[in-house]
Design an enzyme around this catalytic site. Structure first.
Site, short mmCIF file in Angstrom:
data_model
loop_
_atom_site.label_atom_id
_atom_site.label_comp_id
_atom_site.label_asym_id
_atom_site.label_seq_id
_atom_site.Cartn_x
_atom_site.Cartn_y
_atom_site.Cartn_z
N ARG A 327 2.53 -10.46 -22.37
CA ARG A 327 2.32 -12.03 -22.39
C ARG A 327 1.09 -12.41 -21.40
O ARG A 327 0.59 -13.53 -21.87
CB ARG A 327 3.67 -12.61 -21.53
CG ARG A 327 4.99 -12.34 -22.22
CD ARG A 327 6.15 -12.56 -21.78
NE ARG A 327 7.15 -12.28 -22.16
CZ ARG A 327 7.93 -11.45 -22.93
NH1 ARG A 327 7.64 -10.03 -22.96
NH2 ARG A 327 9.14 -11.68 -24.08
N GLY A 395 7.30 -3.58 -30.96
CA GLY A 395 8.31 -4.81 -31.34
C GLY A 395 7.64 -6.10 -30.60
O GLY A 395 7.79 -7.18 -31.25
N ASP A 616 17.08 -2.23 -22.07
CA ASP A 616 16.29 -0.98 -22.53
C ASP A 616 16.72 0.42 -21.79
O ASP A 616 16.11 1.34 -21.77
CB ASP A 616 14.79 -1.30 -22.07
CG ASP A 616 14.14 -2.17 -22.97
OD1 ASP A 616 14.64 -2.14 -24.25
OD2 ASP A 616 13.07 -2.97 -22.65
N ARG A 647 19.33 3.81 -30.86
CA ARG A 647 19.18 4.47 -29.36
C ARG A 647 21.00 4.89 -29.19
O ARG A 647 20.97 5.68 -28.49
CB ARG A 647 19.05 3.71 -28.32
CG ARG A 647 17.48 3.53 -28.45
CD ARG A 647 16.63 2.77 -27.18
NE ARG A 647 15.43 2.80 -27.34
CZ ARG A 647 14.59 2.02 -26.58
NH1 ARG A 647 15.05 1.07 -26.01
NH2 ARG A 647 13.28 2.25 -26.81
C1 S3P Z 1 11.14 -7.23 -24.72
C2 S3P Z 1 12.32 -7.81 -25.06
C3 S3P Z 1 13.69 -6.77 -25.45
C4 S3P Z 1 13.45 -5.27 -24.96
C5 S3P Z 1 11.83 -5.09 -25.28
C6 S3P Z 1 11.02 -6.04 -24.64
C7 S3P Z 1 10.26 -8.42 -24.43
O1 S3P Z 1 13.69 -6.66 -26.74
O2 S3P Z 1 14.07 -4.52 -25.62
O3 S3P Z 1 11.60 -3.75 -24.89
O4 S3P Z 1 9.15 -8.05 -23.98
O5 S3P Z 1 10.55 -9.62 -24.72
P1 S3P Z 1 14.72 -7.98 -27.66
O6 S3P Z 1 14.32 -9.09 -27.25
O7 S3P Z 1 14.37 -7.57 -28.86
O8 S3P Z 1 16.17 -7.49 -26.88
#
Ligand code: S3P
Length: 740
Positions: A327, A395, A616, A647
């Site tokens: 971010r 992701g 996580d 997982r």
């Molecule tokens: C994250 C949100 C989580 C987490 C990922 C990082 C983030 O995922 O599992 O490692 O930085 O917003 P989700 O929002 O899909 O649960």
């Protein structure tokens, strides 16, 4: 039927001679040589480069299986004409020219339809030295050889040629002729043009006669290739004229931008050029070293060998928070002014975000020792990237970026590695579409994401169907570009770093969880960000200490955002001896030191309200559960099935391998603890599905294992935790990273 028993090499210069030598070494070829310079031929025989010197070129061509033309590219044209009458239907005719277009055109002129045995090629290797005296038997080893077959080329002839060059040590690639010439113009011909021209310009400057006396490494490195054979390069520039001019014009344009930036004292433009170039050059070095992070599965060959036993003692600091690092780049890039970041996580995921913004024209200096400087371009200052954005395993990058991209004027495509390309993106595409964005996903709602620019976004009131900070952030970030108010309501609290950081950049996010909102059309103002250590990374060490008798560990400066502390709450409920000390606030995020000592753990039913706060951390917590007394039940954690791997399944399979009684459920698992026994786990091989957190979690199991554990495919640990093995070893864990 094409054979390769006799290979005639015409032209015994650097390339022809080196190929001859390499093929002789291979042992199963008769290597014949011809050169119109009798001395070169004599030397080739004397030096053992060829088996036989052929005095009569035409006769030799008539009886050779393979004829390799290794003369300057202009000379190829007349040579093909001269030799055509002597070729047999089963002669393989090939060349080594740096330009393919003119050789192929000559073949069409001479033959009408080129014979099946005509297969042009080009070894990507060379030296500024030339002639038979420069022969290097290893010149082609681990270098690429590009075959540019014609539609008329016989596949069997192509295969024979590939075998010959493989025997010379090369890796084989295939390309079409035009692409070959365009690529080589940029990567080889242009640097030669520049080097020749630079040295000549300096050398002809009468006032600077002695200038080379003062030149050092930079000059030497930049101009090395200007010592190359002038005739050969003259031919290349003439025969690849159009492609060379095109790339030269592009370069001139770039050079003019740099010139103007120097005239204007425009530091931003200069730093932009140089930071981008620096990164590209480092990437090139990684490609050369075979360690590049590429679209293919990142090297799947790193395993962790974990020896049974070990300790957990000391005082450590784990790397920066991944979520906050992502971010900080995104908001820094879109702010007005310059943002200074410290503690930035230099892991592959956060670096993918950084690279994506560089690709969109943002000047970003660093990272150097966790320090990054982002020269913000404002909310509307991004430029169209030169190609699809590749975000690797991340992701967070793809989901948050898709929100920002929905508000741009240009189109983008975002894709990732094998694992990311299987993950669900409908969860972001759907709300973005509801806001007016035009988004396409791949089959089954997976990447690549195509986002079309120039759409008017409108604020929405969105009820998140799942507890996901990534989806919440995506919608809020798209809201920056939307007309009116964008409101999100989440079913359970998830990490709120986006909301906090937006406020830190002066952009008001209103309301209280579970409903937050913002109004589009504002502006972000640059700020400085100190990224705390990642509680998700700290978790591996918290669990290591929690399960190892005699442990005593202090982890400093850990991010303690209330939406991230599920692991602390859960470990405490399980009976862990965990103290939180020195709480403080660092740039809007709470931080503390964590002191943990061994204490016996007990199984619990993990409260569902803690799940999203520690999502996580479940792989590591399941290791802790296996070491606890009694049963641990996890429910409400179905999101675990759509992470970097499934997982739940990855942990169930791995724990069963190590002798644990565990049952997977659709939204969690039931784990029977084995406390009271000094060894909880047996040994075995763990399949990680390239998931970083699965890899690190099973490394912890070694602390309570009776036999070695081999954790397979651990390269992705670098996505979130660079230096994990070194830090683990420093506290007394017995893990070695092994490249296979
Ligand atoms: C994250 C949100 C989580 C987490 C990922 C990082 C983030 O995922 O599992 O490692 O930085 O917003 P989700 O929002 O899909 O649960």
């Amino acid at each position: 039927m094409f054979k390769s028993d006799n290979i005639l090499i015409v032209g015994l210069g650097l390339i022809g001679g080196s190929l001859a030598a390499a093929l002789r070494r291979a042992g199963h070829y008769q290597v014949w040589g011809y050169d119109r310079d009798a001395d070169s031929m004599a030397q080739a025989v004397r030096d053992g480069v060829i088996d036989i010197a052929q005095q009569d070129l035409h006769a030799a061509v008539a009886s050779a299986d393979v004829v390799v033309l290794a003369v300057p590219v202009k000379a190829m044209e007349s040579l093909i004409e001269e030799l055509a009458p002597y070729l047999r239907a089963e002669t393989l005719l090939t060349d080594v020219g740096s330009v393919k277009g003119n050789v192929v055109a000559a073949a069409y002129r001479v033959f009408g339809t080129p014979p099946g045995g005509f297969v042009p090629g080009h070894p990507i290797a060379g030296s500024e030295r030339s002639g038979i005296g420069a022969v290097n038997i290893d010149l082609f080893v681990e270098h690429k050889f590009i075959i540019t077959p014609l539609p008329e080329s016989d596949p069997q002839a192509v295969a024979v040629l590939a075998k010959i060059w493989t025997d010379a040590g090369s890796d084989i690639l295939t390309m079409d002729v035009a692409r070959h010439d365009a690529v080589l113009a940029a990567t080889s011909h242009l640097p030669h043009i520049l080097a020749f021209s630079l040295v000549d310009t300096l050398a002809s400057d009468a006032e600077n006669k002695d200038i080379f006396r003062y030149a050092a490494g930079g000059f030497r490195d930049f101009t090395r290739v200007s010592g190359s054979d002038p005739v050969m390069w003259h031919d290349v520039f003439i025969t690849n004229r159009d492609a060379c001019l095109k790339t030269l014009d592009q370069f001139t344009e770039g050079l003019n931008v740099m010139r103007q930036a120097i005239v204007d004292g425009d530091s931003q433009t200069m730093l932009g050029i140089m930071t981008r170039a620096r990164v590209a050059r480092h990437h090139f070095e990684k490609i050369l070293a075979g360690t590049a992070y590429t679209e293919e599965d990142m090297s799947s060959k790193t395993n962790f060998d974990v020896a049974p036993g070990g300790q957990v003692q000391g005082r450590i600091r784990v790397p920066g928070d991944k979520s906050i690092s992502h971010r900080s780049i995104m908001l820094g890039a879109l702010a007005q002014g310059t943002t200074h970041i410290s503690g930035f996580l230099e892991g592959e995921d956060a670096l993918a975000t950084l690279q994506a913004f560089r690709d969109m024209g943002v000047v970003i200096e660093g990272p150097v020792d966790g320090k990054v400087t982002v020269h913000g371009v404002g909310l509307h200052g991004l430029q169209a990237p030169p190609g699809p954005l590749y975000v690797g395993n991340s992701g967070t990058t793809i989901r948050l970026l898709s929100g920002l991209m929905a508000g741009q004027q240009f189109d983008v495509e975002i894709s990732g590695d094998v694992s990311l390309n299987k993950r669900p993106m409908g969860r972001v595409a759907n709300p973005l579409r509801a806001m007016g964005a035009k988004v396409e996903t791949g089959d089954g709602g997976t990447p690549p994401l195509k986002i079309f620019g120039g759409q008017q976004l409108n604020g929405i009131n969105y009820q998140l169907p799942m507890a996901s900070a990534q989806v919440k952030s995506c919608v809020l970030l798209a809201g920056l570009y939307a007309q009116g108010e964008t409101k999100v309501t989440e079913p359970a609290p998830t990490r709120d770093h986006t909301e906090r950081m937006l406020n830190g950049f002066g952009y008001q996010v209103a309301g209280m969880a579970p409903t937050r909102s913002l109004v589009g059309g504002g502006q972000l103002t640059a700020t400085d960000i100190d990224v705390p250590s990642d509680i998700s990374s700290a978790t591996f060490f918290l669990v290591a200490a929690a399960i190892t008798p005699g442990s005593d560990l202090l982890i400093e400066h850990v991010g303690m955002n209330p939406t991230r502390v599920g692991v602390i709450n859960i470990l405490r409920l399980m009976g862990a001896d965990l103290e939180v000390s020195n709480p403080r606030d660092v740039g809007g995020e709470p931080v503390a030191d964590l002191h943990i000592r061994y204490a016996p753990l007990k199984g619990i039913h993990v409260p569902e309200e803690q799940v999203a706060l520690g999502i996580d951390e479940f792989p590591a917590l399941m290791i802790a559960a296996a070491c606890a007394e009694g049963t641990t039940v996890v429910t409400g954690a179905e999101e675990l099935r759509v992470k970097e791997s499934d997982r739940i399944q990855s942990m169930v399979d791995g724990l069963i391998t190590l002798g644990i009684d565990i049952e997977g459920t659709p939204d969690g698992a039931i784990i029977q603890g084995k406390s009271g026994q000094s060894s909880v786990f047996g040994g075995g091989e763990i399949v990680t599905h390239h998931d970083h957190r699965i890899a690190m979690s099973f490394t912890l199991a070694g602390l309570r294992a009776s036999a070695p554990i081999k954790v397979l495919d651990c390269a992705h640990v670098a996505t979130s935790f660079p230096g994990f093995v070194e830090l683990a070893t420093s506290v007394g864990m017995q893990v070695t990273s092994v490249e296979e």
